[in-house]
Structure formats: structure tokens, C-alpha cells
Design a protein around this motif. Structure first.
Motif, mmCIF file in Angstrom:
data_model
loop_
_atom_site.group_PDB
_atom_site.id
_atom_site.type_symbol
_atom_site.label_atom_id
_atom_site.label_comp_id
_atom_site.label_asym_id
_atom_site.label_seq_id
_atom_site.Cartn_x
_atom_site.Cartn_y
_atom_site.Cartn_z
ATOM 1 N N ARG A 21 -5.473 -19.773 -16.943
ATOM 2 C CA ARG A 21 -6.774 -20.292 -17.367
ATOM 3 C C ARG A 21 -6.661 -21.808 -17.530
ATOM 4 N N GLN A 26 -10.323 -22.638 -21.500
ATOM 5 C CA GLN A 26 -9.866 -22.279 -22.855
ATOM 6 C C GLN A 26 -10.782 -22.923 -23.897
ATOM 7 N N PHE A 33 -16.615 -18.234 -28.580
ATOM 8 C CA PHE A 33 -16.244 -17.243 -29.606
ATOM 9 C C PHE A 33 -16.608 -17.760 -31.001
ATOM 10 N N TYR A 56 -8.987 -14.419 -31.990
ATOM 11 C CA TYR A 56 -9.443 -13.868 -30.700
ATOM 12 C C TYR A 56 -9.279 -14.800 -29.512
ATOM 13 N N VAL A 57 -9.141 -16.093 -29.778
ATOM 14 C CA VAL A 57 -8.912 -17.067 -28.697
ATOM 15 C C VAL A 57 -7.910 -18.093 -29.206
ATOM 16 N N ALA A 58 -6.894 -18.375 -28.409
ATOM 17 C CA ALA A 58 -5.917 -19.379 -28.827
ATOM 18 C C ALA A 58 -6.584 -20.753 -28.854
ATOM 19 N N PRO A 69 -1.476 -19.629 -24.607
ATOM 20 C CA PRO A 69 -0.671 -18.885 -23.631
ATOM 21 C C PRO A 69 -1.261 -18.765 -22.235
ATOM 22 N N HIS A 70 -2.599 -18.673 -22.132
ATOM 23 C CA HIS A 70 -3.176 -18.528 -20.784
ATOM 24 C C HIS A 70 -3.061 -19.812 -19.967
ATOM 25 N N ASP A 77 -4.480 -10.585 -19.402
ATOM 26 C CA ASP A 77 -5.344 -9.631 -20.101
ATOM 27 C C ASP A 77 -5.584 -8.503 -19.119
ATOM 28 N N PHE A 94 -13.188 -4.948 -23.934
ATOM 29 C CA PHE A 94 -12.346 -6.133 -23.736
ATOM 30 C C PHE A 94 -13.027 -7.305 -24.442
ATOM 31 N N ASP A 95 -12.260 -8.086 -25.209
ATOM 32 C CA ASP A 95 -12.777 -9.260 -25.923
ATOM 33 C C ASP A 95 -13.736 -8.898 -27.058
ATOM 34 N N TYR A 135 0.224 -9.275 -27.906
ATOM 35 C CA TYR A 135 -0.379 -10.008 -29.018
ATOM 36 C C TYR A 135 -1.084 -8.958 -29.886
ATOM 37 N N GLU A 138 -4.912 -8.046 -30.062
ATOM 38 C CA GLU A 138 -5.662 -7.683 -28.848
ATOM 39 C C GLU A 138 -4.849 -6.692 -28.020
ATOM 40 N N TRP A 140 -5.244 -5.784 -25.113
ATOM 41 C CA TRP A 140 -5.245 -6.129 -23.680
ATOM 42 C C TRP A 140 -4.376 -7.336 -23.344
ATOM 43 N N HIS A 141 -3.854 -8.062 -24.346
ATOM 44 C CA HIS A 141 -3.167 -9.335 -24.077
ATOM 45 C C HIS A 141 -1.630 -9.176 -24.091
#
Ligand SMILES: C[C@@H](N)C(=O)N[C@H](C)C(=O)O
Length: 178
Positions: A21, A26, A33, A56-58, A69-70, A77, A94-95, A135, A138, A140-141
Motif C-alpha cells: 500500500r 495509508q 477510519f 484498525y489502521v496503522a 506494515p502495508h 489482508d 473485512f475491515d 495482528y 484483525e 485478516w491481517h
């Protein structure tokens, strides 16, 4: 990921939602969010909104010790799917901004959704058996060989640092390592 896929029973697939990403994406996600969280919890102070958003978001950081991280390409994810590519029930969207997104949520109350509990375990086991770490907020992460991964496994170094990409017309025009 191919190694993880090979560990799954035959009738399952892996569906990738997100990988590398760019920094601007990001930043956009962090803002978006924050806005949703401020609307969901109108009684939150600004600081509480930021701290809930960070769950929920870095934070879009370019600092070497805490790269989002992305930005490294070492974070993905993903979810479990069937062989037609339909996403299976993992117990939350998701999310989704909710406690149900925490990986262990159904371990505490499996009777709430046995299927989701089993699917989360399947995803967790196939990914961690091939070296990814999860993580915990989440389901999915997953990370591999970036700073988040290194922190979880106690490694001194991570192979994947951040990459800055110049995006033009939805394509990566140039990139450089940070
Ligand atoms: C936005 C969400 N899919 C995500 O990627 N969250 C983690 C924490 C991140 O931003 O690294």
C-alpha cells in the motif's frame, strides 16, 4: 502464500484483499477510519478517536522503527474462500470496526458462531505454520519479515522495509526504498 494454500483442505482457497500500500493510501485509510470512528463514538475525545483508529489502521509512519506494515509489502489482508472464489464466513466483515474483528473473539464465545471460529483457526494455522504472524485485532491481517513480524517473533532484523511509490494514472511510476 502458496505454501499456506497447500496446507488447506482441497475445497478451500485464499482470497487476497490487500498487500503493498503506498503511503498516500495509508494516509487516506487512516483519515477515513478516524471519521467513521468519530461518527460511531460521538462521545470520544480526539485522542480517543486516534487511539481507536490505530487499532484498525496503522498510523501512516515512515519512521524505520514503526513503518506501517502495508508500506513494506510484507503485510497482507486475506480471507478463506471456496473454489469459486466466494469469501467464507469468518464472523465479521473485512475491515469491520468492532470487537468481532479481533482474531480470538470466537475463542471466548465459540457457540456464537462455530463456523467462523473454525474458519479463523484454519486461516490462522495455515498462515502461521508457514511463518506469517497475525495482528491480534484483525483476523485478516498477516505479516512476514517486516517490523511488525520481527517484534512478534523477537527477531533483531526484518528484511522488508518501506517502499515509497509514485503513483500516476493508477500505476506505479517510480519507487524507492525508504
Ligand atoms: C485497514 C486495514 N485493512 C489494515 O490494513 N489495518 C492494519 C492495522 C494496517 O493498516 O496495517
Amino acid at each position: 502464500m502458496i505454501k499456506a494454500l497447500l496446507l488447506l483442505p482441497e475445497n478451500f482457497s485464499l482470497i487476497l484483499y490487500d498487500g503493498y500500500r503506498p503511503f498516500q493510501v495509508q494516509q487516506f485509510l487512516f483519515k477515513s477510519f478516524s471519521k467513521q470512528i468519530a461518527q460511531l463514538y460521538p462521545h470520544f475525545t480526539e485522542q480517543e478517536v486516534v487511539s481507536e483508529t490505530r487499532k484498525y489502521v496503522a498510523f501512516p509512519s515512515k519512521d524505520h522503527a514503526q513503518f506501517a506494515p502495508h508500506l513494506t509489502g510484507g503485510a497482507i489482508d486475506l480471507t478463506l474462500g471456496d473454489l469459486e472464489g466466494n469469501a467464507l464466513n469468518l464472523g465479521s466483515a473485512f475491515d469491520e470496526i468492532s470487537g468481532k474483528s479481533a482474531t480470538r473473539y470466537f475463542e471466548q464465545q465459540p457457540e456464537e458462531d462455530w463456523e467462523a471460529c473454525v474458519h479463523r483457526r484454519l486461516l490462522y494455522n495455515c498462515m502461521t505454520m508457514v511463518g506469517f504472524t497475525n495482528y491480534s485485532e484483525e483476523w485478516w491481517h498477516y505479516d512476514f519479515n517486516n517490523v511488525s513480524w520481527a517484534r512478534r517473533v523477537g527477531a533483531q532484523e526484518a528484511s522488508y522495509g518501506a517502499v515509497e511509490a509514485i503513483i500516476q494514472d493508477n500505476n506505479i511510476k517510480e519507487f524507492r526504498f525508504l
